[in-house]
Design a protein around this motif. Sequence first.
Motif, PDB file in Angstrom:
ATOM      1  N   TYR A   1       0.855  -1.192   0.000  1.00  0.00           N
ATOM      2  CA  TYR A   1       0.000   0.000   0.000  1.00  0.00           C
ATOM      3  C   TYR A   1       0.888   1.238   0.000  1.00  0.00           C
ATOM      4  CZ  TYR A   1      -3.340  -3.384   1.940  1.00  0.00           C
ATOM      5  OH  TYR A   1      -4.135  -4.482   2.169  1.00  0.00           O
ATOM      6  N   TYR A   2       0.442   2.265  -0.682  1.00  0.00           N
ATOM      7  CA  TYR A   2       1.137   3.553  -0.662  1.00  0.00           C
ATOM      8  C   TYR A   2       0.176   4.612  -0.158  1.00  0.00           C
ATOM      9  CZ  TYR A   2       4.848   1.421  -3.343  1.00  0.00           C
ATOM     10  OH  TYR A   2       5.885   0.609  -3.736  1.00  0.00           O
TER      11      TYR A   2
ATOM     12  N   GLY B   1      -1.168   5.846  12.144  1.00  0.00           N
ATOM     13  CA  GLY B   1      -2.581   5.801  11.774  1.00  0.00           C
ATOM     14  C   GLY B   1      -2.862   4.776  10.683  1.00  0.00           C
ATOM     15  N   TYR B   2      -1.970   4.676   9.706  1.00  0.00           N
ATOM     16  CA  TYR B   2      -2.145   3.682   8.648  1.00  0.00           C
ATOM     17  C   TYR B   2      -1.986   2.269   9.195  1.00  0.00           C
ATOM     18  CZ  TYR B   2      -1.567   7.783   5.684  1.00  0.00           C
ATOM     19  OH  TYR B   2      -1.700   9.018   5.097  1.00  0.00           O
ATOM     20  N   VAL B   3      -1.025   2.075  10.077  1.00  0.00           N
ATOM     21  CA  VAL B   3      -0.815   0.756  10.677  1.00  0.00           C
ATOM     22  C   VAL B   3      -2.033   0.361  11.511  1.00  0.00           C
ATOM     23  CG1 VAL B   3       0.574  -0.538  12.352  1.00  0.00           C
ATOM     24  CG2 VAL B   3       1.693   0.887  10.624  1.00  0.00           C
TER      25      VAL B   3
ATOM     26  N   ILE C   1       2.969  -6.350   9.366  1.00  0.00           N
ATOM     27  CA  ILE C   1       2.956  -5.039   8.727  1.00  0.00           C
ATOM     28  C   ILE C   1       4.339  -4.411   8.837  1.00  0.00           C
ATOM     29  CG2 ILE C   1       1.933  -2.743   8.786  1.00  0.00           C
ATOM     30  CD1 ILE C   1      -0.561  -4.103  10.088  1.00  0.00           C
ATOM     31  N   LYS C   2       4.909  -4.048   7.709  1.00  0.00           N
ATOM     32  CA  LYS C   2       6.204  -3.367   7.669  1.00  0.00           C
ATOM     33  C   LYS C   2       6.013  -2.045   6.939  1.00  0.00           C
ATOM     34  CE  LYS C   2       8.786  -7.647   7.634  1.00  0.00           C
ATOM     35  NZ  LYS C   2       9.704  -8.508   6.924  1.00  0.00           N
ATOM     36  N   THR C   3       6.652  -0.998   7.447  1.00  0.00           N
ATOM     37  CA  THR C   3       6.496   0.323   6.842  1.00  0.00           C
ATOM     38  C   THR C   3       7.846   0.908   6.472  1.00  0.00           C
ATOM     39  OG1 THR C   3       6.586   1.498   8.949  1.00  0.00           O
ATOM     40  CG2 THR C   3       4.416   0.783   8.198  1.00  0.00           C
TER      41      THR C   3
END
Length: 81
Positions: free
Chosen positions: A31-32, A48-50, A61-63
């Motif tokens: 996701y972007y 917030g996205y996580v 989940i990795k950012t």
Amino acid sequence: MKTDEIWTNALDFLGQAWWVEVLTTQPRCTYYFGPFGGAELANRAVSGYVEDLQSESAQEIKTQVKRCQPNRLTIEHDLED
């Protein structure tokens, strides 16, 4: 349009905007989220996205915050195989 939006849009057009890239293993997606005018702004948005993805039961989940110009905002890797 506000000045900061104009600046961010110009950076995005030039491929110099900052984006939050999120990888998940279940579902197997990339996701972007963005664009952002600076890395600090993008980093502040990561949690917030996580949280949103965790509430949808996404796993591992990795950012990463990086400069890029994604062609698609969501890439479902299982559909591409």
